[in-house]
Scaffold this motif. Structure first.
Motif, PDB file in Angstrom:
ATOM      1  N   GLU A  94      88.282 -11.594  22.641  1.00  0.00           N
ATOM      2  CA  GLU A  94      88.093 -10.132  22.466  1.00  0.00           C
ATOM      3  C   GLU A  94      86.659  -9.722  23.274  1.00  0.00           C
ATOM      4  OE1 GLU A  94      88.346  -9.677  18.502  1.00  0.00           O
ATOM      5  OE2 GLU A  94      86.228  -9.650  18.211  1.00  0.00           O
ATOM      6  N   ARG A  96      83.945  -6.550  23.310  1.00  0.00           N
ATOM      7  CA  ARG A  96      83.782  -5.162  22.898  1.00  0.00           C
ATOM      8  C   ARG A  96      83.320  -4.112  24.078  1.00  0.00           C
ATOM      9  NH1 ARG A  96      82.140  -2.922  17.807  1.00  0.00           N
ATOM     10  NH2 ARG A  96      81.054  -0.641  18.205  1.00  0.00           N
ATOM     11  N   ALA A  97      83.816  -3.166  24.083  1.00  0.00           N
ATOM     12  CA  ALA A  97      83.488  -2.059  25.052  1.00  0.00           C
ATOM     13  C   ALA A  97      84.206  -0.618  24.701  1.00  0.00           C
ATOM     14  CB  ALA A  97      83.987  -2.467  26.614  1.00  0.00           C
ATOM     15  N   PRO A  98      83.323   0.249  24.899  1.00  0.00           N
ATOM     16  CA  PRO A  98      83.788   1.724  24.764  1.00  0.00           C
ATOM     17  C   PRO A  98      84.878   1.885  25.760  1.00  0.00           C
ATOM     18  CG  PRO A  98      81.560   1.747  24.518  1.00  0.00           C
ATOM     19  CD  PRO A  98      81.904   0.301  24.854  1.00  0.00           C
ATOM     20  N   PHE A  99      86.096   2.476  25.675  1.00  0.00           N
ATOM     21  CA  PHE A  99      87.014   2.566  26.633  1.00  0.00           C
ATOM     22  C   PHE A  99      86.413   3.146  28.113  1.00  0.00           C
ATOM     23  CE2 PHE A  99      90.532   5.199  28.662  1.00  0.00           C
ATOM     24  CZ  PHE A  99      91.298   4.159  29.140  1.00  0.00           C
ATOM     25  N   ASP A 101      83.966   2.586  29.225  1.00  0.00           N
ATOM     26  CA  ASP A 101      82.878   1.846  30.163  1.00  0.00           C
ATOM     27  C   ASP A 101      83.602   0.475  30.471  1.00  0.00           C
ATOM     28  OD1 ASP A 101      80.780   3.636  29.719  1.00  0.00           O
ATOM     29  OD2 ASP A 101      80.095   2.466  27.743  1.00  0.00           O
ATOM     30  N   ALA A 102      84.781   0.089  29.820  1.00  0.00           N
ATOM     31  CA  ALA A 102      85.511  -0.908  29.920  1.00  0.00           C
ATOM     32  C   ALA A 102      85.835  -1.199  31.401  1.00  0.00           C
ATOM     33  CB  ALA A 102      86.715  -0.912  29.393  1.00  0.00           C
ATOM     34  N   ASP A 106      86.675  -7.186  32.040  1.00  0.00           N
ATOM     35  CA  ASP A 106      87.120  -7.514  30.797  1.00  0.00           C
ATOM     36  C   ASP A 106      88.551  -7.239  30.657  1.00  0.00           C
ATOM     37  OD1 ASP A 106      84.304  -7.130  30.468  1.00  0.00           O
ATOM     38  OD2 ASP A 106      84.527  -5.086  29.720  1.00  0.00           O
ATOM     39  N   PRO A 151      88.840   0.710  17.518  1.00  0.00           N
ATOM     40  CA  PRO A 151      88.210   1.617  18.686  1.00  0.00           C
ATOM     41  C   PRO A 151      87.091   0.358  19.363  1.00  0.00           C
ATOM     42  CG  PRO A 151      88.456   2.743  16.678  1.00  0.00           C
ATOM     43  CD  PRO A 151      89.112   1.461  16.373  1.00  0.00           C
ATOM     44  N   HIS A 152      86.979   0.590  20.559  1.00  0.00           N
ATOM     45  CA  HIS A 152      86.116  -0.276  21.344  1.00  0.00           C
ATOM     46  C   HIS A 152      86.423  -1.651  21.822  1.00  0.00           C
ATOM     47  CE1 HIS A 152      82.737   2.519  19.509  1.00  0.00           C
ATOM     48  NE2 HIS A 152      83.262   2.945  20.530  1.00  0.00           N
ATOM     49  N   PHE A 153      87.682  -1.998  21.228  1.00  0.00           N
ATOM     50  CA  PHE A 153      88.414  -3.186  21.543  1.00  0.00           C
ATOM     51  C   PHE A 153      90.027  -2.804  21.993  1.00  0.00           C
ATOM     52  CE2 PHE A 153      85.171  -4.340  18.531  1.00  0.00           C
ATOM     53  CZ  PHE A 153      84.810  -5.675  18.890  1.00  0.00           C
ATOM     54  N   THR A 154      90.188  -1.856  22.860  1.00  0.00           N
ATOM     55  CA  THR A 154      91.270  -1.511  23.412  1.00  0.00           C
ATOM     56  C   THR A 154      91.983  -2.444  23.986  1.00  0.00           C
ATOM     57  OG1 THR A 154      90.668   0.765  23.261  1.00  0.00           O
ATOM     58  CG2 THR A 154      92.504   0.200  24.583  1.00  0.00           C
TER      59      THR A 154
END
Ligand code: BGC
Length: 255
Positions: A94, A96-99, A101-102, A106, A151-154
């Motif tokens: 996994e 972690r990234a805000p959508f 910024d992904a 990633d 959230p943040h793991f879309t």
């Protein structure tokens, strides 16, 4: 000994849930092909634990994102062990990234490891079982996040939601071959995947507030369920996602 005479191939076998499953399967009588990204000390430790349980262990290194390597993994596993009748798709990551910024990198890492890998390894496994004319078991290690937002793991949620549909489709398509296909959907299990969370007491306290049984799960908790699914007790279960999450998914309370 519920798995006497069986042979399992377990991806992600060098650590965490994959290692616990490899060891539990060996304790239940199965030989194990430990599939790991690298043939390193961690994979060797799993193999030694399998041998300590009195079973044969083989290590095959492969990057599950690469279909050619998956085909080789299955071929080498079969050549070493004779045949493989249990496939555990455990390898997963996994990011972690805000959508907003992904990155593409990633996304590709997560989707290729968590979804493309199980897809094509299941294909290689099913072709092998068809060739030998006998059934088998596919057990995918999914997550509560095949259903639950994170959230943040879309990218992770997308991969696990895809894995759920992979399992349902294959359950139907592979049933004529006598192959059952199921997901195990763990909640928060104490492994390397959430090491940073475990090191942060405030995040841990927040997480435990969401778990009715008030503890993280252990890799051994998950391994017990995998052994059940792999055994004759699991004969009539296919297309299912079995939660093992201490109550996390459906927890809701108002003070
Ligand atoms: C994730 C963990 C997370 C847990 C519960 C797992 O699938 O890998 O990072 O803590 O779900 O949300």
């Amino acid at each position: 000994m519920r798995l006497a005479g069986r042979t399992a191939l377990v991806t992600g076998g060098g650590s965490g849930i994959g290692r616990a499953i490899a060891i539990r399967f060996a304790q239940e009588g199965a030989d194990v092909v430990v599939a790991a990204h690298h043939c390193n000390a961690a994979a060797e430790q799993t193999a030694q634990a399998v041998r300590a349980a009195g079973r044969r262990a083989f290590i095959v290194a492969a990057d599950v994102r690469d279909v050619a390597q998956l085909t080789r993994l299955m071929d080498e596993g079969i050549a070493a062990a004779g045949a493989i009748d249990l496939l555990v798709n455990d390898a997963g990551v996994e990011v972690r990234a805000p959508f907003l910024d992904a990155t593409e990198a990633d996304y590709d890492l997560v989707l290729e490891t968590n979804l493309k890998g199980p897809y094509f390894l299941a294909q290689a496994f099913a072709r092998h079982r068809r060739a030998v004319g006998a059934g088998g078991r596919i057990i995918n290690i999914s997550s509560v996040h095949e259903d639950l937002c994170f959230p943040h793991f879309t990218s992770y949620c997308v991969s696990k939601g895809g894995l759920r549909m992979l399992t349902r489709n294959l359950a139907i398509e592979l049933a004529p071959l006598g192959i059952t296909v199921n997901n195990i959907a763990p909640g928060a299990i104490g492994t390397a995947i959430n090491r940073s969370l475990q090191a942060n007491p405030r995040e841990m306290a927040d997480l435990l507030d969401n778990i009715p049984l008030r503890r993280l799960g252990t890799p051994e908790d998950v391994a017990g369920l995998a052994a059940f699914l792999a055994s004759a007790d699991g004969d009539y279960i296919t297309g299912a996602s079995l939660l093992i999450d201490g109550g996390l998914l459906w927890a809701y309370a108002e003070q």
